[in-house]
Design a protein around this motif. Sequence first.
Motif, short mmCIF file in Angstrom:
data_model
loop_
_atom_site.label_atom_id
_atom_site.label_comp_id
_atom_site.label_asym_id
_atom_site.label_seq_id
_atom_site.Cartn_x
_atom_site.Cartn_y
_atom_site.Cartn_z
N TRP A 230 0.83 -1.20 0.00
CA TRP A 230 0.00 0.00 0.00
C TRP A 230 0.86 1.26 0.00
CZ3 TRP A 230 -4.44 1.52 -1.46
CH2 TRP A 230 -5.00 2.70 -0.98
N ALA A 231 2.03 1.21 0.64
CA ALA A 231 2.93 2.37 0.65
C ALA A 231 3.44 2.68 -0.76
CB ALA A 231 4.10 2.11 1.59
N VAL A 232 3.67 1.64 -1.57
CA VAL A 232 4.11 1.86 -2.95
C VAL A 232 2.95 2.35 -3.80
CG1 VAL A 232 5.09 0.75 -5.00
CG2 VAL A 232 5.91 0.10 -2.73
N VAL A 233 1.75 1.79 -3.59
CA VAL A 233 0.58 2.21 -4.36
C VAL A 233 0.28 3.69 -4.13
CG1 VAL A 233 -1.91 1.86 -4.65
CG2 VAL A 233 -0.40 -0.11 -4.47
N LYS A 234 0.47 4.17 -2.91
CA LYS A 234 0.20 5.58 -2.61
C LYS A 234 1.12 6.54 -3.37
CE LYS A 234 0.41 5.29 1.91
NZ LYS A 234 0.33 5.68 3.35
N LEU A 235 2.24 6.04 -3.89
CA LEU A 235 3.16 6.87 -4.66
C LEU A 235 2.76 7.00 -6.13
CD1 LEU A 235 6.55 5.48 -3.27
CD2 LEU A 235 5.36 7.56 -2.55
N ALA A 236 1.69 6.32 -6.54
CA ALA A 236 1.33 6.27 -7.95
C ALA A 236 0.78 7.60 -8.44
CB ALA A 236 0.31 5.16 -8.19
N CYS A 237 1.08 7.92 -9.70
CA CYS A 237 0.53 9.10 -10.35
C CYS A 237 -0.81 8.78 -11.02
CB CYS A 237 1.48 9.61 -11.43
SG CYS A 237 3.16 9.93 -10.86
N SER A 238 -0.98 7.54 -11.45
CA SER A 238 -2.18 7.14 -12.18
C SER A 238 -3.22 6.58 -11.23
CB SER A 238 -1.80 6.10 -13.25
OG SER A 238 -1.15 5.00 -12.64
N SER A 239 -4.32 6.14 -11.79
CA SER A 239 -5.44 5.61 -11.01
C SER A 239 -5.06 4.27 -10.37
CB SER A 239 -6.67 5.42 -11.91
OG SER A 239 -7.70 4.77 -11.20
N THR A 240 -5.48 4.08 -9.12
CA THR A 240 -5.19 2.84 -8.39
C THR A 240 -6.48 2.08 -8.08
OG1 THR A 240 -5.27 4.00 -6.27
CG2 THR A 240 -3.12 3.84 -7.37
N THR A 241 -7.53 2.32 -8.88
CA THR A 241 -8.83 1.69 -8.61
C THR A 241 -8.73 0.17 -8.68
OG1 THR A 241 -9.94 3.63 -9.53
CG2 THR A 241 -11.25 1.62 -9.28
N VAL A 242 -8.05 -0.33 -9.70
CA VAL A 242 -7.93 -1.79 -9.87
C VAL A 242 -7.19 -2.39 -8.68
CG1 VAL A 242 -7.03 -3.63 -11.33
CG2 VAL A 242 -7.99 -1.58 -12.37
N ASN A 243 -6.12 -1.75 -8.25
CA ASN A 243 -5.37 -2.24 -7.09
C ASN A 243 -6.25 -2.29 -5.84
OD1 ASN A 243 -3.46 -0.83 -9.03
ND2 ASN A 243 -2.01 -1.94 -7.76
N ASN A 244 -7.05 -1.25 -5.64
CA ASN A 244 -7.93 -1.22 -4.47
C ASN A 244 -8.98 -2.32 -4.53
OD1 ASN A 244 -6.66 1.01 -3.31
ND2 ASN A 244 -7.92 2.46 -4.44
N VAL A 245 -9.57 -2.53 -5.70
CA VAL A 245 -10.60 -3.56 -5.85
C VAL A 245 -10.03 -4.94 -5.58
CG1 VAL A 245 -12.15 -4.70 -7.48
CG2 VAL A 245 -12.02 -2.20 -7.42
N ILE A 246 -8.88 -5.25 -6.20
CA ILE A 246 -8.27 -6.57 -5.98
C ILE A 246 -7.82 -6.73 -4.53
CG2 ILE A 246 -6.40 -8.10 -6.68
CD1 ILE A 246 -8.55 -7.72 -8.78
N GLY A 247 -7.33 -5.64 -3.92
CA GLY A 247 -6.94 -5.70 -2.52
C GLY A 247 -8.12 -6.03 -1.62
N TYR A 248 -9.27 -5.40 -1.88
CA TYR A 248 -10.46 -5.70 -1.07
C TYR A 248 -10.96 -7.12 -1.32
CZ TYR A 248 -10.89 -0.86 0.46
OH TYR A 248 -10.67 0.36 1.05
N ILE A 249 -10.80 -7.62 -2.53
CA ILE A 249 -11.19 -9.01 -2.81
C ILE A 249 -10.34 -9.98 -1.99
CG2 ILE A 249 -11.19 -10.82 -4.58
CD1 ILE A 249 -12.04 -8.68 -6.60
N VAL A 250 -9.03 -9.70 -1.92
CA VAL A 250 -8.14 -10.56 -1.11
C VAL A 250 -8.55 -10.49 0.36
CG1 VAL A 250 -5.77 -10.87 -0.32
CG2 VAL A 250 -6.22 -10.38 -2.73
N LEU A 251 -8.88 -9.29 0.85
CA LEU A 251 -9.34 -9.16 2.24
C LEU A 251 -10.62 -9.95 2.48
CD1 LEU A 251 -8.70 -5.37 3.02
CD2 LEU A 251 -7.42 -7.33 3.85
#
Length: 399
Positions: A230-251
């Motif tokens: 998540w610390a690396v994802v927060k550094l992104a310039c582009s959209s992180t919607t897909v990362n968030n969705v897959i992360g919630y699926i894993v949770l």
Amino acid sequence: MVSQGKQVWSEDPDKLDPKSPIIKRHKILCTLPWRGFLVPSPGASLGNRSVVQNVSSILVFTLSGLDGTVENKYVLFSLTALCYNFVLLCNITVIFSITSDKCLHEPMYIFLCNLCINALYGTAGFYPKFMYDLLSQLHVISYAGCLIQIFVIYSSALCDFSTLTVMAYDRYAAICRPLEYHSEMTNHKIVKFIIFSWFAPLFCIAVLVLLTSRLALCGSNIEKIYCENWAVVKLACSSTTVNNVIGYIVLVVYFGHAVLIVGSYIQLIETCRKSKESRYKFMQTCTPHILTLLNVAISLMFDVLYSRYGSNSFPRGLRIFLALDFLLMPPILNPLIYGLTLTKIRKQMLQECKVQDYKTDEQFLSTGHQTCEHLTHYLFPPPTLNWYDKISKFFAVLH
């Protein structure tokens, strides 16, 4: 650390003076591996007053979680080395105790052995790099190394949870259905459970790491002592919607694991209320499992909450503890809990210590006996016959 939003204006790039400030700066940036650099896009026009597109490339991340620990770095290094060696000792001892005794080749102990192997795998992704950073002036990690560390640490954490889920089912089958236990928990099924406990976490984390690797980053500073997804994802310039969705699926998937564990323990408690023997079996084998489960679950909860909602206003010591909790506590406490509470493992460990002590004592006594013989022979040599005795014996033989 990374050049952002800067543009280079030029006329024909072939006519640029090699001694110009722009060219000098570009050479300096290229010589520093952790710097961003400017790369012209393939379709960019290099005509009059044209812009060379800026593309940031992160080669190295900075881990700022250890800033301010220079004064105590040798103390921290000593404590970390001691802790890591203790983790290795505890887990390897339990693994060796289970593998060397055929009486312990049962499903519960095999899953426990898998838990200890996973602890060695997870700590190997953190402790060596952390100890190196404690003695280093620059707390940096390469881009590839950061993704590998994320994969190892978090796949190990999820593997702990998957293994504990399998162990909860094993206890449910052993206590609630004892007559069917041996026919149900066959070697083939045990292998399937072990493959599941490794494949599911590795697959989930591999997907998350691949999604993170495709992001364009606008920074390189990670405010932790190790790489975290998540610390690396927060550094992104582009959209992180897909990362968030897959992360919630894993949770959600691993929340389903927790539901299975709770459901199995509800059945266990209902069964144990009916029989005194079942209550004894529950207290002997399920208590360490519950303690281990709480240890892993609380540690992971701390890490997730701190990663998502943690604040820099927290004291530095508290932030380091929250970051280290799930990497420090489960690998140490799990083998101790099982080693001290499970009678068979405790007896096997004590027996191995006694055998080693017996062999050592036997070697010492044997060596000491030989040494005493040599010393006695040297101090008190056996009597030898003088010439008078030899001549007397010779004439006695002739007579």
